[in-house]
Motif scaffolding. Structure first.
Motif, PDB file in Angstrom:
ATOM      1  N   MET A 120       0.842  -1.189   0.000  1.00  0.00           N
ATOM      2  CA  MET A 120       0.000   0.000   0.000  1.00  0.00           C
ATOM      3  C   MET A 120       0.880   1.243   0.000  1.00  0.00           C
ATOM      4  SD  MET A 120      -3.158  -0.996   2.552  1.00  0.00           S
ATOM      5  CE  MET A 120      -2.096  -1.242   3.956  1.00  0.00           C
ATOM      6  N   VAL A 121       0.565   2.183  -0.860  1.00  0.00           N
ATOM      7  CA  VAL A 121       1.280   3.449  -0.955  1.00  0.00           C
ATOM      8  C   VAL A 121       0.356   4.558  -0.473  1.00  0.00           C
ATOM      9  CG1 VAL A 121       2.446   5.084  -2.482  1.00  0.00           C
ATOM     10  CG2 VAL A 121       2.671   2.621  -2.880  1.00  0.00           C
ATOM     11  N   SER A 122       0.828   5.326   0.497  1.00  0.00           N
ATOM     12  CA  SER A 122      -0.001   6.377   1.091  1.00  0.00           C
ATOM     13  C   SER A 122       0.784   7.676   1.189  1.00  0.00           C
ATOM     14  CB  SER A 122      -0.481   5.973   2.491  1.00  0.00           C
ATOM     15  OG  SER A 122      -1.178   4.743   2.480  1.00  0.00           O
ATOM     16  N   GLU A 123       0.053   8.777   1.269  1.00  0.00           N
ATOM     17  CA  GLU A 123       0.629  10.075   1.601  1.00  0.00           C
ATOM     18  C   GLU A 123       0.318  10.339   3.069  1.00  0.00           C
ATOM     19  OE1 GLU A 123      -1.046  12.950  -1.007  1.00  0.00           O
ATOM     20  OE2 GLU A 123       0.379  12.538  -2.625  1.00  0.00           O
ATOM     21  N   VAL A 124       1.364  10.630   3.840  1.00  0.00           N
ATOM     22  CA  VAL A 124       1.191  10.853   5.271  1.00  0.00           C
ATOM     23  C   VAL A 124       1.758  12.217   5.634  1.00  0.00           C
ATOM     24  CG1 VAL A 124       1.300   8.380   5.730  1.00  0.00           C
ATOM     25  CG2 VAL A 124       3.363   9.749   5.887  1.00  0.00           C
ATOM     26  N   ALA A 125       1.333  12.708   6.779  1.00  0.00           N
ATOM     27  CA  ALA A 125       1.742  14.050   7.176  1.00  0.00           C
ATOM     28  C   ALA A 125       3.192  14.099   7.631  1.00  0.00           C
ATOM     29  CB  ALA A 125       0.825  14.563   8.280  1.00  0.00           C
ATOM     30  N   SER A 126       3.673  13.045   8.263  1.00  0.00           N
ATOM     31  CA  SER A 126       5.030  13.054   8.801  1.00  0.00           C
ATOM     32  C   SER A 126       5.590  11.640   8.789  1.00  0.00           C
ATOM     33  CB  SER A 126       5.043  13.603  10.244  1.00  0.00           C
ATOM     34  OG  SER A 126       4.188  12.840  11.069  1.00  0.00           O
ATOM     35  N   PRO A 127       6.914  11.493   8.769  1.00  0.00           N
ATOM     36  CA  PRO A 127       7.513  10.155   8.768  1.00  0.00           C
ATOM     37  C   PRO A 127       7.309   9.455  10.097  1.00  0.00           C
ATOM     38  CG  PRO A 127       9.205  11.834   8.976  1.00  0.00           C
ATOM     39  CD  PRO A 127       7.927  12.557   8.710  1.00  0.00           C
ATOM     40  N   VAL A 128       7.468   8.136  10.086  1.00  0.00           N
ATOM     41  CA  VAL A 128       7.268   7.349  11.296  1.00  0.00           C
ATOM     42  C   VAL A 128       8.341   7.676  12.329  1.00  0.00           C
ATOM     43  CG1 VAL A 128       8.632   5.417  10.401  1.00  0.00           C
ATOM     44  CG2 VAL A 128       6.938   4.999  12.183  1.00  0.00           C
ATOM     45  N   ASP A 129       7.926   7.773  13.582  1.00  0.00           N
ATOM     46  CA  ASP A 129       8.833   7.993  14.711  1.00  0.00           C
ATOM     47  C   ASP A 129       8.964   6.668  15.463  1.00  0.00           C
ATOM     48  OD1 ASP A 129      10.335   8.827  16.824  1.00  0.00           O
ATOM     49  OD2 ASP A 129       8.790  10.095  17.735  1.00  0.00           O
ATOM     50  N   LEU A 130      10.015   5.921  15.166  1.00  0.00           N
ATOM     51  CA  LEU A 130      10.167   4.587  15.756  1.00  0.00           C
ATOM     52  C   LEU A 130      10.329   4.642  17.263  1.00  0.00           C
ATOM     53  CD1 LEU A 130      12.481   2.918  13.093  1.00  0.00           C
ATOM     54  CD2 LEU A 130      10.006   2.730  13.337  1.00  0.00           C
ATOM     55  N   GLU A 131      10.855   5.752  17.790  1.00  0.00           N
ATOM     56  CA  GLU A 131      11.041   5.866  19.240  1.00  0.00           C
ATOM     57  C   GLU A 131       9.721   5.972  19.975  1.00  0.00           C
ATOM     58  OE1 GLU A 131      13.910   5.472  20.606  1.00  0.00           O
ATOM     59  OE2 GLU A 131      14.937   5.342  18.662  1.00  0.00           O
ATOM     60  N   ALA A 132       8.652   6.261  19.240  1.00  0.00           N
ATOM     61  CA  ALA A 132       7.340   6.419  19.877  1.00  0.00           C
ATOM     62  C   ALA A 132       6.644   5.080  20.101  1.00  0.00           C
ATOM     63  CB  ALA A 132       6.457   7.326  19.025  1.00  0.00           C
ATOM     64  N   PHE A 133       7.238   3.989  19.626  1.00  0.00           N
ATOM     65  CA  PHE A 133       6.600   2.680  19.737  1.00  0.00           C
ATOM     66  C   PHE A 133       7.531   1.695  20.441  1.00  0.00           C
ATOM     67  CE2 PHE A 133       5.243   4.704  15.758  1.00  0.00           C
ATOM     68  CZ  PHE A 133       3.873   4.836  16.003  1.00  0.00           C
ATOM     69  N   ASP A 134       6.941   0.818  21.231  1.00  0.00           N
ATOM     70  CA  ASP A 134       7.710  -0.241  21.875  1.00  0.00           C
ATOM     71  C   ASP A 134       8.210  -1.225  20.821  1.00  0.00           C
ATOM     72  OD1 ASP A 134       7.192   0.881  24.334  1.00  0.00           O
ATOM     73  OD2 ASP A 134       5.392  -0.340  24.673  1.00  0.00           O
ATOM     74  N   ASP A 135       9.320  -1.898  21.128  1.00  0.00           N
ATOM     75  CA  ASP A 135       9.899  -2.844  20.180  1.00  0.00           C
ATOM     76  C   ASP A 135       8.949  -4.001  19.873  1.00  0.00           C
ATOM     77  OD1 ASP A 135      12.150  -1.303  20.063  1.00  0.00           O
ATOM     78  OD2 ASP A 135      13.304  -2.524  21.487  1.00  0.00           O
ATOM     79  N   ASP A 136       8.074  -4.330  20.826  1.00  0.00           N
ATOM     80  CA  ASP A 136       7.159  -5.453  20.629  1.00  0.00           C
ATOM     81  C   ASP A 136       5.765  -5.002  20.197  1.00  0.00           C
ATOM     82  OD1 ASP A 136       6.504  -4.247  22.984  1.00  0.00           O
ATOM     83  OD2 ASP A 136       6.397  -6.082  24.182  1.00  0.00           O
ATOM     84  N   ASP A 137       5.646  -3.755  19.734  1.00  0.00           N
ATOM     85  CA  ASP A 137       4.357  -3.241  19.267  1.00  0.00           C
ATOM     86  C   ASP A 137       4.167  -3.639  17.804  1.00  0.00           C
ATOM     87  OD1 ASP A 137       2.121  -1.879  18.510  1.00  0.00           O
ATOM     88  OD2 ASP A 137       2.779   0.086  19.239  1.00  0.00           O
ATOM     89  N   PRO A 138       3.237  -4.559  17.489  1.00  0.00           N
ATOM     90  CA  PRO A 138       3.072  -5.015  16.111  1.00  0.00           C
ATOM     91  C   PRO A 138       2.151  -4.131  15.272  1.00  0.00           C
ATOM     92  CG  PRO A 138       1.615  -6.262  17.520  1.00  0.00           C
ATOM     93  CD  PRO A 138       2.341  -5.280  18.423  1.00  0.00           C
ATOM     94  N   VAL A 139       1.487  -3.164  15.900  1.00  0.00           N
ATOM     95  CA  VAL A 139       0.457  -2.399  15.200  1.00  0.00           C
ATOM     96  C   VAL A 139       0.862  -0.945  14.977  1.00  0.00           C
ATOM     97  CG1 VAL A 139      -1.936  -1.583  15.287  1.00  0.00           C
ATOM     98  CG2 VAL A 139      -1.374  -3.875  16.105  1.00  0.00           C
ATOM     99  N   GLY A 140       1.401  -0.316  16.024  1.00  0.00           N
ATOM    100  CA  GLY A 140       1.649   1.118  16.003  1.00  0.00           C
ATOM    101  C   GLY A 140       2.360   1.658  14.781  1.00  0.00           C
ATOM    102  N   PRO A 141       3.538   1.103  14.414  1.00  0.00           N
ATOM    103  CA  PRO A 141       4.270   1.664  13.268  1.00  0.00           C
ATOM    104  C   PRO A 141       3.527   1.553  11.942  1.00  0.00           C
ATOM    105  CG  PRO A 141       5.708   0.289  14.623  1.00  0.00           C
ATOM    106  CD  PRO A 141       4.310   0.050  15.101  1.00  0.00           C
ATOM    107  N   PHE A 142       2.567   0.620  11.871  1.00  0.00           N
ATOM    108  CA  PHE A 142       1.848   0.407  10.617  1.00  0.00           C
ATOM    109  C   PHE A 142       0.441   1.001  10.631  1.00  0.00           C
ATOM    110  CE2 PHE A 142       5.001  -2.946  10.875  1.00  0.00           C
ATOM    111  CZ  PHE A 142       5.563  -2.919   9.614  1.00  0.00           C
ATOM    112  N   GLN A 143       0.008   1.526  11.761  1.00  0.00           N
ATOM    113  CA  GLN A 143      -1.352   2.032  11.885  1.00  0.00           C
ATOM    114  C   GLN A 143      -1.503   3.361  11.149  1.00  0.00           C
ATOM    115  OE1 GLN A 143      -3.883   0.432  13.501  1.00  0.00           O
ATOM    116  NE2 GLN A 143      -5.251   2.000  12.684  1.00  0.00           N
ATOM    117  N   PRO A 144      -2.403   3.442  10.143  1.00  0.00           N
ATOM    118  CA  PRO A 144      -2.595   4.713   9.439  1.00  0.00           C
ATOM    119  C   PRO A 144      -3.192   5.769  10.353  1.00  0.00           C
ATOM    120  CG  PRO A 144      -3.497   2.851   8.195  1.00  0.00           C
ATOM    121  CD  PRO A 144      -3.195   2.356   9.575  1.00  0.00           C
ATOM    122  N   ALA A 145      -2.773   7.010  10.162  1.00  0.00           N
ATOM    123  CA  ALA A 145      -3.340   8.129  10.906  1.00  0.00           C
ATOM    124  C   ALA A 145      -4.614   8.601  10.208  1.00  0.00           C
ATOM    125  CB  ALA A 145      -2.330   9.270  11.004  1.00  0.00           C
ATOM    126  N   GLY A 146      -5.381   9.404  10.927  1.00  0.00           N
ATOM    127  CA  GLY A 146      -6.661   9.840  10.394  1.00  0.00           C
ATOM    128  C   GLY A 146      -6.552  10.660   9.128  1.00  0.00           C
TER     129      GLY A 146
END
Length: 217
Positions: A168-194
């Motif tokens: 899937m190719v999307s336009e997003v407002a800002s790049p992913v901030d990996l520090e904002a997610f736990d290493d074992d978080d399977p959803v956060g880095p891939f969850q689309p924003a509103g």
């Protein structure tokens, strides 16, 4: 034959001279991307090599190891100029382009997959060290990915049977901030924003051999 031999010698000299010109342009370019002089010298070297190859074939039925085809200099300049104009244009895209990919695999043999992963781990471990055993299917796949510098092509092995995937190719407002997610978080880095905008989705289907299709029927 004498004229043909002379033309062949002249063609060879053009190859040598254009190779020297190309080398000089590369040195002067000093690694600059899209250097006009390097590109023009490349085209001249390519065309001189192609001409020599064709003349050698016509004269003696022999070929060179250079698998090249002639490039139209005018068309090459036009394409190069267009690429340069795009590179220099001051029109940054206001959004970030995000590419999300999922690919699933079936594991025909757990033991075979672990053996492949352990072999990859041994290759990346100094000889004086004893590599730790690979524990489980997930660790085996991760080891193969790490040995391939994270590229999914590292999973193109007989020990994994590819299933369907999606990109899937999307336009997003800002790049992913990996520090904002736990290493074992399977959803956060891939969850689309509103406010993310999905541009398109490509469904991937594994290639199936013709005999396998027949068996499936």
């Amino acid at each position: 034959m004498t004229d043909q031999h002379g033309e062949l010698e002249a063609a060879l000299e053009r190859v040598i001279e254009s190779a020297r010109t190309h080398l000089a342009a590369v040195r002067a370019g000093d690694g600059r991307i899209d250097d006009d002089n390097v590109w023009q010298a490349y085209v001249e070297l390519n065309n001189a090599s192609s001409d020599y190859d064709q003349r050698l074939l016509a004269a003696y039925g022999e070929v060179t190891p250079w698998d090249v085809e002639s490039i139209d200099p005018d068309e090459a300049d036009e394409r190069f100029g267009g690429a340069g104009a795009l590179a220099d244009a001051d029109d940054p895209h206001p959004r970030v382009i995000s590419v999300r990919q999922r690919r699933d695999y079936r594991v025909p043999s757990v033991a075979a997959l672990i053996r492949a992963a352990e072999a990859a781990r041994r290759e990346g471990t100094p000889e004086e060290d004893e590599p730790a055993p690979v524990e489980g299917v997930g660790e085996a796949v991760l080891e193969l990915l790490q040995s391939g510098d994270g590229s999914l092509s590292a999973l193109d092995v007989p020990e994994l049977e590819p299933l369907d995937g999606v990109v899937m190719v999307s336009e997003v407002a800002s790049p992913v901030d990996l520090e904002a997610f736990d290493d074992d978080d399977p959803v956060g880095p891939f969850q689309p924003a509103g406010d993310d905008r999905l541009i398109g989705r490509l469904d991937e289907h594994p290639f199936v051999e013709a005999d396998e299709v027949g068996q499936a029927r």
